[in-house]
Scaffold this motif. Sequence first.
Motif, PDB file in Angstrom:
ATOM      1  N   PHE A  67      23.363  -9.320 -17.498  1.00 31.44           N
ATOM      2  CA  PHE A  67      24.139 -10.243 -16.651  1.00 31.44           C
ATOM      3  C   PHE A  67      23.384 -11.568 -16.499  1.00 31.44           C
ATOM      4  N   ALA A  68      22.056 -11.510 -16.434  1.00 32.43           N
ATOM      5  CA  ALA A  68      21.275 -12.752 -16.316  1.00 32.43           C
ATOM      6  C   ALA A  68      21.545 -13.654 -17.518  1.00 32.43           C
ATOM      7  N   ALA A  69      21.568 -13.046 -18.702  1.00 35.00           N
ATOM      8  CA  ALA A  69      21.815 -13.827 -19.923  1.00 35.00           C
ATOM      9  C   ALA A  69      23.244 -14.365 -19.941  1.00 35.00           C
ATOM     10  N   ALA A  70      24.180 -13.576 -19.432  1.00 39.18           N
ATOM     11  CA  ALA A  70      25.594 -13.956 -19.486  1.00 39.18           C
ATOM     12  C   ALA A  70      25.985 -14.965 -18.410  1.00 39.18           C
ATOM     13  N   LEU A  71      25.375 -14.884 -17.242  1.00 42.10           N
ATOM     14  CA  LEU A  71      25.831 -15.693 -16.099  1.00 42.10           C
ATOM     15  C   LEU A  71      25.031 -16.976 -15.889  1.00 42.10           C
ATOM     16  N   GLY A  72      23.936 -17.139 -16.654  1.00 39.46           N
ATOM     17  CA  GLY A  72      23.155 -18.370 -16.536  1.00 39.46           C
ATOM     18  C   GLY A  72      23.973 -19.545 -17.026  1.00 39.46           C
ATOM     19  N   PRO A  73      23.622 -20.798 -16.721  1.00 39.23           N
ATOM     20  CA  PRO A  73      22.392 -21.195 -16.040  1.00 39.23           C
ATOM     21  C   PRO A  73      22.507 -21.227 -14.510  1.00 39.23           C
ATOM     22  N   LYS A  74      23.722 -21.136 -13.978  1.00 45.31           N
ATOM     23  CA  LYS A  74      23.866 -21.369 -12.529  1.00 45.31           C
ATOM     24  C   LYS A  74      23.582 -20.122 -11.701  1.00 45.31           C
ATOM     25  N   VAL A  75      23.823 -18.946 -12.298  1.00 45.23           N
ATOM     26  CA  VAL A  75      23.638 -17.709 -11.532  1.00 45.23           C
ATOM     27  C   VAL A  75      22.438 -16.957 -12.111  1.00 45.23           C
ATOM     28  N   ARG A  76      21.441 -16.706 -11.249  1.00 46.68           N
ATOM     29  CA  ARG A  76      20.282 -15.932 -11.694  1.00 46.68           C
ATOM     30  C   ARG A  76      20.444 -14.472 -11.264  1.00 46.68           C
ATOM     31  N   VAL A  77      19.998 -13.575 -12.144  1.00 43.82           N
ATOM     32  CA  VAL A  77      20.066 -12.141 -11.831  1.00 43.82           C
ATOM     33  C   VAL A  77      18.695 -11.527 -12.130  1.00 43.82           C
ATOM     34  N   ASN A  78      18.157 -10.828 -11.161  1.00 43.09           N
ATOM     35  CA  ASN A  78      16.872 -10.150 -11.349  1.00 43.09           C
ATOM     36  C   ASN A  78      16.927  -8.754 -10.740  1.00 43.09           C
ATOM     37  N   CYS A  79      15.884  -7.996 -11.049  1.00 40.91           N
ATOM     38  CA  CYS A  79      15.753  -6.646 -10.482  1.00 40.91           C
ATOM     39  C   CYS A  79      14.463  -6.558  -9.698  1.00 40.91           C
ATOM     40  N   VAL A  80      14.462  -5.710  -8.711  1.00 35.47           N
ATOM     41  CA  VAL A  80      13.204  -5.311  -8.108  1.00 35.47           C
ATOM     42  C   VAL A  80      13.057  -3.809  -8.371  1.00 35.47           C
ATOM     43  N   ALA A  81      11.847  -3.405  -8.733  1.00 30.99           N
ATOM     44  CA  ALA A  81      11.595  -1.994  -9.037  1.00 30.99           C
ATOM     45  C   ALA A  81      10.566  -1.457  -8.053  1.00 30.99           C
ATOM     46  N   PRO A  82      11.033  -0.839  -6.965  1.00 30.78           N
ATOM     47  CA  PRO A  82      10.084  -0.307  -5.983  1.00 30.78           C
ATOM     48  C   PRO A  82       9.420   0.970  -6.467  1.00 30.78           C
ATOM     49  N   GLY A  83       8.193   1.169  -5.986  1.00 33.81           N
ATOM     50  CA  GLY A  83       7.568   2.484  -6.081  1.00 33.81           C
ATOM     51  C   GLY A  83       8.039   3.313  -4.898  1.00 33.81           C
ATOM     52  N   LEU A  84       7.189   4.257  -4.458  1.00 32.12           N
ATOM     53  CA  LEU A  84       7.614   5.130  -3.354  1.00 32.12           C
ATOM     54  C   LEU A  84       7.619   4.352  -2.037  1.00 32.12           C
ATOM     55  N   ILE A  85       8.796   4.317  -1.397  1.00 26.84           N
ATOM     56  CA  ILE A  85       8.973   3.552  -0.167  1.00 26.84           C
ATOM     57  C   ILE A  85       9.387   4.516   0.945  1.00 26.84           C
ATOM     58  N   LEU A 115      13.040 -13.459  -4.820  1.00 26.68           N
ATOM     59  CA  LEU A 115      13.818 -13.558  -6.069  1.00 26.68           C
ATOM     60  C   LEU A 115      15.132 -14.306  -5.873  1.00 26.68           C
ATOM     61  N   LEU A 116      15.704 -14.216  -4.676  1.00 26.18           N
ATOM     62  CA  LEU A 116      16.947 -14.955  -4.403  1.00 26.18           C
ATOM     63  C   LEU A 116      16.679 -16.428  -4.113  1.00 26.18           C
ATOM     64  N   SER A 117      15.456 -16.730  -3.695  1.00 23.67           N
ATOM     65  CA  SER A 117      15.159 -18.090  -3.201  1.00 23.67           C
ATOM     66  C   SER A 117      14.965 -19.078  -4.340  1.00 23.67           C
ATOM     67  N   ASP A 118      14.986 -20.356  -3.989  1.00 21.84           N
ATOM     68  CA  ASP A 118      14.724 -21.416  -4.972  1.00 21.84           C
ATOM     69  C   ASP A 118      13.293 -21.364  -5.496  1.00 21.84           C
ATOM     70  N   LYS A 119      12.415 -20.707  -4.764  1.00 21.57           N
ATOM     71  CA  LYS A 119      11.022 -20.576  -5.247  1.00 21.57           C
ATOM     72  C   LYS A 119      10.992 -19.815  -6.573  1.00 21.57           C
ATOM     73  N   ALA A 120      12.028 -19.010  -6.812  1.00 26.12           N
ATOM     74  CA  ALA A 120      12.106 -18.232  -8.056  1.00 26.12           C
ATOM     75  C   ALA A 120      13.122 -18.852  -9.024  1.00 26.12           C
ATOM     76  N   SER A 121      13.307 -20.164  -8.939  1.00 28.32           N
ATOM     77  CA  SER A 121      14.390 -20.797  -9.715  1.00 28.32           C
ATOM     78  C   SER A 121      14.181 -20.713 -11.224  1.00 28.32           C
ATOM     79  N   PHE A 122      12.959 -20.400 -11.665  1.00 31.49           N
ATOM     80  CA  PHE A 122      12.698 -20.268 -13.109  1.00 31.49           C
ATOM     81  C   PHE A 122      12.602 -18.789 -13.512  1.00 31.49           C
ATOM     82  N   VAL A 123      13.020 -17.911 -12.620  1.00 29.42           N
ATOM     83  CA  VAL A 123      12.909 -16.469 -12.876  1.00 29.42           C
ATOM     84  C   VAL A 123      14.307 -15.883 -13.002  1.00 29.42           C
ATOM     85  N   SER A 124      14.633 -15.347 -14.159  1.00 30.19           N
ATOM     86  CA  SER A 124      15.925 -14.668 -14.323  1.00 30.19           C
ATOM     87  C   SER A 124      15.805 -13.586 -15.391  1.00 30.19           C
TER      88      SER A 124
END
Length: 250
Positions: A171-189, A227-236
């Motif tokens: 989805f990140a590849a398909a929805l760019g450049p305006k929409v960024r999509v990332n994952c978070v992978a938690p360990g044991l929470i 990841l949602l913030s503008d601080k991550a604007s180069f991360v997708s």
Amino acid sequence: MSTEFNSRVTLVTGGSRGIGRATCIALARQGARVAINYVSDKAAALDTLTRVRQVGGDGAIFQASVEQEPAVRRMIETITTELGLIDFLVTNAGIAVQEHHSELNLESFRRMMTTNVEGTFIPIMAVKDGMIERGSGGIVCVASVAGLRPRPLNIAYSTSKAAVVAMARNFAAALGPKVRVNCVAPGLIETDMIAGMDHDSRDVMRQEAFVKRLGRPEDIAEAIVFLLSDKASFVSGQTFVADGGRITLP
Ligand code: NAP
């Protein structure tokens, strides 16, 4: 406080408990208007809403199973009417079951894929066109280190989370450049999801972690906000691992 979340509408699936609840609160602290989705635990969803308000935030609760496309689409219409167009989506709702391969069967495998994979796909499909039309948006999918490493007692869960990682990347590849999509992978929470885990197994995982503790829902919430913030604007298209370092062990 940054201003980028100010009054921006954020849907968190499974926002009633655990990681989803902590994410709603963290986003509310940043000024987001939070749509708290739940499937059955209304009291927990209302408790999240109370905590959102306690940190000065605003939001509402919305019932729908992420597995049910018509219900999710209706929910998104209601959110749009009540709170406004959806700017950010966190696909967090999920289930986990521990099963030895001798107990695993097609029915339990399908159940995991329905909730964790279709339950990620359906909300993304329901919000993506609105984000593209408005020329901005952000999506974070909650996967798991189980999607990146072998988990012989979680074959179905691990497979479903690997699919979530791939879905986010595509989805990140398909929805760019305006929409960024990332994952978070938690360990044991430490959430209800691991309530049944025995003390000794927890202790092993705590000792193996470089930071010598298990994760807290807030650890993952902060990664999601970043990841949602503008601080991550180069991360997708990325998967951000937050597991205290255990993933690096052989
Ligand atoms: P949790 O405490 O068990 O909470 C699960 C949340 O998902 C609840 O809000 C629940 O709603 C919601 N949910 C479940 N099925 C749903 C459905 N069909 N439709 C809508 N909502 C649904 O779980 P958690 O530990 O916070 O886990 C959240 C996410 O993190 C999951 O995707 C999980 O796989 C992932 N994760 C967790 C861990 C961990 O160690 N805890 C590690 C890695 C990844 P109700 O309150 O209404 O039941």
